[in-house]
Design an enzyme around this catalytic site. Structure first.
Site, PDB file in Angstrom:
ATOM      1  N   TYR A 121      19.527   0.040   5.873  1.00  0.00           N
ATOM      2  CA  TYR A 121      19.993  -0.799   6.987  1.00  0.00           C
ATOM      3  C   TYR A 121      21.108  -1.727   6.513  1.00  0.00           C
ATOM      4  O   TYR A 121      22.140  -1.881   7.162  1.00  0.00           O
ATOM      5  CB  TYR A 121      18.801  -1.590   7.510  1.00  0.00           C
ATOM      6  CG  TYR A 121      19.039  -2.461   8.722  1.00  0.00           C
ATOM      7  CD1 TYR A 121      19.212  -3.840   8.586  1.00  0.00           C
ATOM      8  CD2 TYR A 121      19.028  -1.940  10.000  1.00  0.00           C
ATOM      9  CE1 TYR A 121      19.394  -4.656   9.694  1.00  0.00           C
ATOM     10  CE2 TYR A 121      19.206  -2.745  11.122  1.00  0.00           C
ATOM     11  CZ  TYR A 121      19.380  -4.102  10.948  1.00  0.00           C
ATOM     12  OH  TYR A 121      19.563  -4.913  12.061  1.00  0.00           O
ATOM     13  N   SER A 125      24.588  -7.776  11.424  1.00  0.00           N
ATOM     14  CA  SER A 125      23.274  -8.305  11.055  1.00  0.00           C
ATOM     15  C   SER A 125      23.425  -9.291   9.898  1.00  0.00           C
ATOM     16  O   SER A 125      24.500  -9.360   9.294  1.00  0.00           O
ATOM     17  CB  SER A 125      22.395  -7.124  10.570  1.00  0.00           C
ATOM     18  OG  SER A 125      21.277  -7.576   9.806  1.00  0.00           O
TER      19      SER A 125
HETATM   20  C1  GCO Z   1      14.407  -7.254   8.796  1.00  0.00           C
HETATM   21  C2  GCO Z   1      14.863  -7.524  10.212  1.00  0.00           C
HETATM   22  C3  GCO Z   1      16.370  -7.722  10.257  1.00  0.00           C
HETATM   23  C4  GCO Z   1      16.791  -8.247  11.599  1.00  0.00           C
HETATM   24  C5  GCO Z   1      18.251  -8.546  11.706  1.00  0.00           C
HETATM   25  C6  GCO Z   1      18.662  -9.685  10.865  1.00  0.00           C
HETATM   26  O1  GCO Z   1      13.542  -6.394   8.590  1.00  0.00           O
HETATM   27  O2  GCO Z   1      14.928  -7.950   7.917  1.00  0.00           O
HETATM   28  O3  GCO Z   1      14.444  -6.522  11.070  1.00  0.00           O
HETATM   29  O4  GCO Z   1      16.971  -6.565   9.950  1.00  0.00           O
HETATM   30  O5  GCO Z   1      16.461  -7.385  12.598  1.00  0.00           O
HETATM   31  O6  GCO Z   1      19.040  -7.431  11.448  1.00  0.00           O
HETATM   32  O7  GCO Z   1      20.016  -9.951  11.061  1.00  0.00           O
END
Ligand code: GCO
Length: 262
Positions: A158, A145
């Site tokens: 995340y 990501s």
């Molecule tokens: C967020 C998004 C990101 C994208 C992606 C970006 O809330 O910033 O959901 O997480 O999904 O991962 O690369």
């Protein structure tokens, strides 16, 4: 073009009943691979996805299992390898996100994000790589990501998981490349998916921010990932290992620009 052909290959794509997982799996299917569709929400959703792939002329079979549950993974991998064939390509795409400021985030929520977005790719790869080692060939693609490189308010768990996945990818390459297995990552930028729907609403400040922050000046279309997936799953990438291929419309290439600049 034979370099990019996946004829006769079996590709397991986790979380491939919708979104980015389905877009990448369709690319692999159109390049000739048999697609093993995975999800964990409902058997009906998997059956509907398999029908969708078949309507696109892609050979697909569905398996419902939880990628974060090692016992289910072991059982599913054994079933797939005996019913469909050895897994040639593994795409670790299944993932979740929870948007909460870190100081307010419950430890259980933090752990769940790490479990599904970081531990599951390890569990899946650990049990799929054994037959790849024996056959001295294989491809593993971990879906990273922007958060593998950049922080953002509210997505700390995340980012920790996706940052960890980048390094897990490099360490898998370090340990398994000698078996002629290529382990790489794809880092999607901001794509129009159900996961980004809450922040991609017209008039939502983040929506405008992303369009302005992305040199391509738009959100990505999931189909924009198919080419990268085919490349990293095919012979065309046989000497590419431990690499993260960012497909982001140029986000990581730039510091960005103020909204008054064109
Ligand atoms: C967020 C998004 C990101 C994208 C992606 C970006 O809330 O910033 O959901 O997480 O999904 O991962 O690369």
């Amino acid at each position: 073009m034979e370099l990019f052909s996946l004829k006769g290959k079996v590709a397991l794509v986790t979380g491939s009943t919708h979104g980015l997982g389905m877009a990448m799996a369709k690319g692999l299917g159109k390049a000739g691979a048999t697609i093993v569709v995975n999800g964990n929400s409902s058997q009906q959703k998997i059956n509907d996805a398999v029908l969708h792939y078949e309507r696109e002329g892609i050979k697909a079979v569905g398996y419902k299992f939880n990628v974060a549950d090692e016992a289910q993974v072991i059982d599913a991998v054994n079933k797939i390898q005996s019913e469909v064939g050895p897994i040639d390509i593994l795409v670790n795409n299944a993932g979740i996100i929870k948007r909460t400021p870190l100081e307010e985030m419950e430890v259980a929520d933090f752990k769940e994000v790490i479990d599904i977005d970081l531990v599951s790719p390890f569990i899946m790869s650990k049990h799929v790589v054994k037959s790849m080692m024996a056959r001295k060939q294989g491809k593993i693609i971990n879906i990273c990501s922007m958060m593998s490189e950049l922080g953002r308010n509210t997505v700390g768990a995340y980012a920790a998981a996706k940052g960890g996945l980048k390094m897990l990818t490099r360490n898998m390459a370090t340990e398994w490349a000698k078996y002629n297995i290529q382990i790489n990552g794809i880092g999607p930028g901001y794509f129009a998916t159900s996961q980004t729907a809450p922040i991609r609403v017209d008039g939502h400040p983040f929506n405008e921010f992303i369009v302005n922050r992305t040199p391509a000046a738009k959100w990505g279309d999931p189909d924009d990932l198919a080419g990268a997936a085919i490349f990293l799953a095919s012979r065309a990438s046989d000497f590419v290992n431990g690499h993260i291929l960012y497909v982001d419309g140029g986000i990581l290439a730039t510091i960005g620009k103020p909204s008054n600049e064109n």
